[in-house]
Scaffold this motif. Structure first.
Motif, mmCIF file in Angstrom:
data_model
loop_
_atom_site.group_PDB
_atom_site.id
_atom_site.type_symbol
_atom_site.label_atom_id
_atom_site.label_comp_id
_atom_site.label_asym_id
_atom_site.label_seq_id
_atom_site.Cartn_x
_atom_site.Cartn_y
_atom_site.Cartn_z
ATOM 1 N N ASP A 181 4.399 -0.179 -3.116
ATOM 2 C CA ASP A 181 3.748 -0.250 -4.351
ATOM 3 C C ASP A 181 4.292 -1.465 -5.048
ATOM 4 N N GLY A 182 3.620 -1.722 -6.389
ATOM 5 C CA GLY A 182 3.778 -3.115 -6.961
ATOM 6 C C GLY A 182 4.980 -3.399 -7.130
ATOM 7 N N ARG A 183 5.793 -2.582 -7.658
ATOM 8 C CA ARG A 183 7.118 -2.643 -7.970
ATOM 9 C C ARG A 183 8.096 -3.020 -6.903
ATOM 10 N N GLU A 184 7.888 -2.399 -6.000
ATOM 11 C CA GLU A 184 8.750 -2.781 -4.725
ATOM 12 C C GLU A 184 8.321 -4.104 -4.224
ATOM 13 N N ALA A 185 7.062 -4.341 -4.078
ATOM 14 C CA ALA A 185 6.473 -5.803 -3.942
ATOM 15 C C ALA A 185 7.139 -6.816 -4.522
ATOM 16 N N LEU A 186 7.306 -6.711 -5.799
ATOM 17 C CA LEU A 186 8.234 -7.687 -6.662
ATOM 18 C C LEU A 186 9.373 -7.930 -6.146
ATOM 19 N N ASP A 187 10.057 -6.820 -5.996
ATOM 20 C CA ASP A 187 11.522 -6.961 -5.423
ATOM 21 C C ASP A 187 11.779 -7.732 -4.115
ATOM 22 N N ILE A 188 10.692 -7.229 -3.415
ATOM 23 C CA ILE A 188 10.722 -8.092 -1.871
ATOM 24 C C ILE A 188 10.237 -9.481 -2.063
ATOM 25 N N LEU A 189 9.240 -9.740 -3.015
ATOM 26 C CA LEU A 189 8.987 -11.164 -3.261
ATOM 27 C C LEU A 189 10.141 -11.874 -3.854
ATOM 28 N N GLU A 190 10.971 -11.288 -4.754
ATOM 29 C CA GLU A 190 12.116 -12.248 -5.239
ATOM 30 C C GLU A 190 12.908 -12.527 -4.172
ATOM 31 N N ASP A 223 0.954 -1.185 -0.085
ATOM 32 C CA ASP A 223 0.068 0.057 -0.060
ATOM 33 C C ASP A 223 0.804 1.347 0.089
ATOM 34 N N ASP A 224 0.451 2.128 -0.904
ATOM 35 C CA ASP A 224 1.423 3.275 -0.699
ATOM 36 C C ASP A 224 1.032 4.275 0.357
ATOM 37 N N SER A 225 0.109 3.838 1.228
ATOM 38 C CA SER A 225 -0.022 4.800 2.585
ATOM 39 C C SER A 225 0.507 3.843 3.652
ATOM 40 N N ILE A 266 -1.227 -8.815 0.530
ATOM 41 C CA ILE A 266 -2.604 -8.276 0.747
ATOM 42 C C ILE A 266 -2.125 -6.958 0.056
ATOM 43 N N THR A 267 -2.869 -6.535 -1.048
ATOM 44 C CA THR A 267 -2.594 -5.404 -1.892
ATOM 45 C C THR A 267 -3.769 -4.452 -2.181
ATOM 46 N N ASP A 268 -3.251 -3.297 -1.912
ATOM 47 C CA ASP A 268 -4.283 -1.952 -2.322
ATOM 48 C C ASP A 268 -4.351 -2.054 -3.915
ATOM 49 N N PHE A 269 -5.506 -1.577 -4.272
ATOM 50 C CA PHE A 269 -5.525 -1.230 -5.859
ATOM 51 C C PHE A 269 -4.758 -0.011 -6.287
ATOM 52 N N ASN A 270 -4.973 0.952 -5.779
ATOM 53 C CA ASN A 270 -4.623 2.332 -6.303
ATOM 54 C C ASN A 270 -3.307 2.730 -5.575
ATOM 55 N N MET A 271 -2.303 2.460 -6.519
ATOM 56 C CA MET A 271 -0.618 2.859 -6.129
ATOM 57 C C MET A 271 -0.181 3.432 -7.358
ATOM 58 N N PRO A 272 1.018 4.059 -6.806
ATOM 59 C CA PRO A 272 1.906 4.616 -8.077
ATOM 60 C C PRO A 272 2.673 3.551 -8.563
ATOM 61 N N ARG A 273 2.992 3.858 -10.228
ATOM 62 C CA ARG A 273 4.218 2.943 -10.492
ATOM 63 C C ARG A 273 3.514 1.572 -11.032
ATOM 64 N N MET A 274 2.860 1.058 -9.928
ATOM 65 C CA MET A 274 2.312 -0.515 -10.369
ATOM 66 C C MET A 274 1.041 -0.697 -9.408
ATOM 67 N N ASP A 275 -0.319 -0.683 -9.964
ATOM 68 C CA ASP A 275 -1.365 -0.906 -8.987
ATOM 69 C C ASP A 275 -1.534 -2.312 -8.619
ATOM 70 N N GLY A 276 -2.468 -2.287 -7.992
ATOM 71 C CA GLY A 276 -2.839 -3.886 -7.358
ATOM 72 C C GLY A 276 -3.148 -4.836 -8.485
ATOM 73 N N ILE A 277 -3.685 -4.770 -9.312
ATOM 74 C CA ILE A 277 -4.091 -5.553 -10.374
ATOM 75 C C ILE A 277 -2.918 -5.771 -11.406
#
Length: 261
Positions: free
Chosen positions: A158-167, A133-135, A176-187
């Motif tokens: 945001d989504g991009r940071e999430a992918l880095d952490i997941l890797e 979540d960006d908040s 658990i992800t919010d939808f509205n985020m900068p760079r990469m949204d939840g979907i």
């Protein structure tokens, strides 16, 4: 998960015996039984390094107003409340105290949901989640709710940071992800996650304050396991998360059976 001891606090010797026998027949937990706040406090102090949770009767002779719950929570022992009856005010009161869950006393068959809930809690100690979540405030809210259920948590903005952490953390089992985020949204995040992880391997729950109709469908169509509209009740959040994790466990067991069969 090293801790394997469950504290049962119930003033009725007969009821306590029934609960303990049921847990003994259905689980491999080590059990400690107390019949008063004083006994519970002594056992908790002596065994706090081994206790993973306590099942606490709400009304005891020396603790008629849930004081045993407060004692357990003060000692950082996750607490499941067991009560003869519940009204809405009492439900809100104990959920605000951050108890794991509450169950009503009933017949011996009514103990099965309680036991299943405690087993899920025990398994949650080995679960790692990622909150996206960006908040920072919203991440903190969700992180604290996961902590009530004994789920460890990482955070991403945001989504991009999430992918880095997941890797870097292949043992994450829940996002658990919010939808509205900068760079990469939840979907978009769900779409990227599903390129490498099947829905049976890594669960994703979408969150949004936007109307849940079309957005729910988009999350689910793109591979999310579930969706919640903010604001949501803590109790619903707990059950959705735990049910999602239960389904992951069943899917893993089926894969292992096919593999070994």
């Amino acid at each position: 998960m090293d801790k394997n001891t469950l504290l049962i606090v119930e003033d009725s010797p007969i009821q306590s015996k029934i609960i303990c026998q049921r847990f003994e027949s259905m689980t491999r937990f080590s059990l400690l039984a107390a019949h008063s706040l004083a006994e519970a406090e002594q056992l908790a102090e002596e065994n706090r390094n081994d206790l993973f949770a306590a099942v606490v009767d709400l009304n005891l002779p020396d603790a008629p107003d849930g004081e045993t719950v407060d004692m357990c929570l003060a000692m950082d022992i996750p607490c499941v409340v067991l009560a003869a009856s519940f009204d809405e005010a009492l439900r809100k009161r104990f959920l605000e105290k951050k108890v794991v869950d509450y169950f009503l006393k009933g017949s011996i068959d009514d103990l099965e949901p309680l036991i299943a809930g405690v087993e899920r809690l025990h398994r949650n100690y080995s679960v790692k989640a990622l909150v996206v979540d960006d908040s920072g405030t919203q991440r903190g809210v969700v992180k604290r709710m996961l902590a009530v259920q004994c789920i460890g948590c990482l955070e991403a903005g945001d989504g991009r940071e999430a992918l880095d952490i997941l890797e870097k953390n292949a043992d994450i089992r829940l996002i658990i992800t919010d939808f509205n985020m900068p760079r990469m949204d939840g979907i978009e995040l769900v779409q990227e996650v599903r390129k490498n992880y099947r829905i049976s391997q890594l669960a994703v729950i979408g969150l949004s304050s936007v109307g849940s109709g079309p957005l729910t469908a988009q999350f689910l169509k793109n591979g999310a396991n579930d969706f919640l509209t903010k604001p949501f009740e803590a109790e619903e959040f707990y059950w959705r998360v735990n049910q999602t994790l239960n389904i992951l466990d069943v899917m893993r067991e089926l894969r292992e059976l096919r593999k070994n069969g």
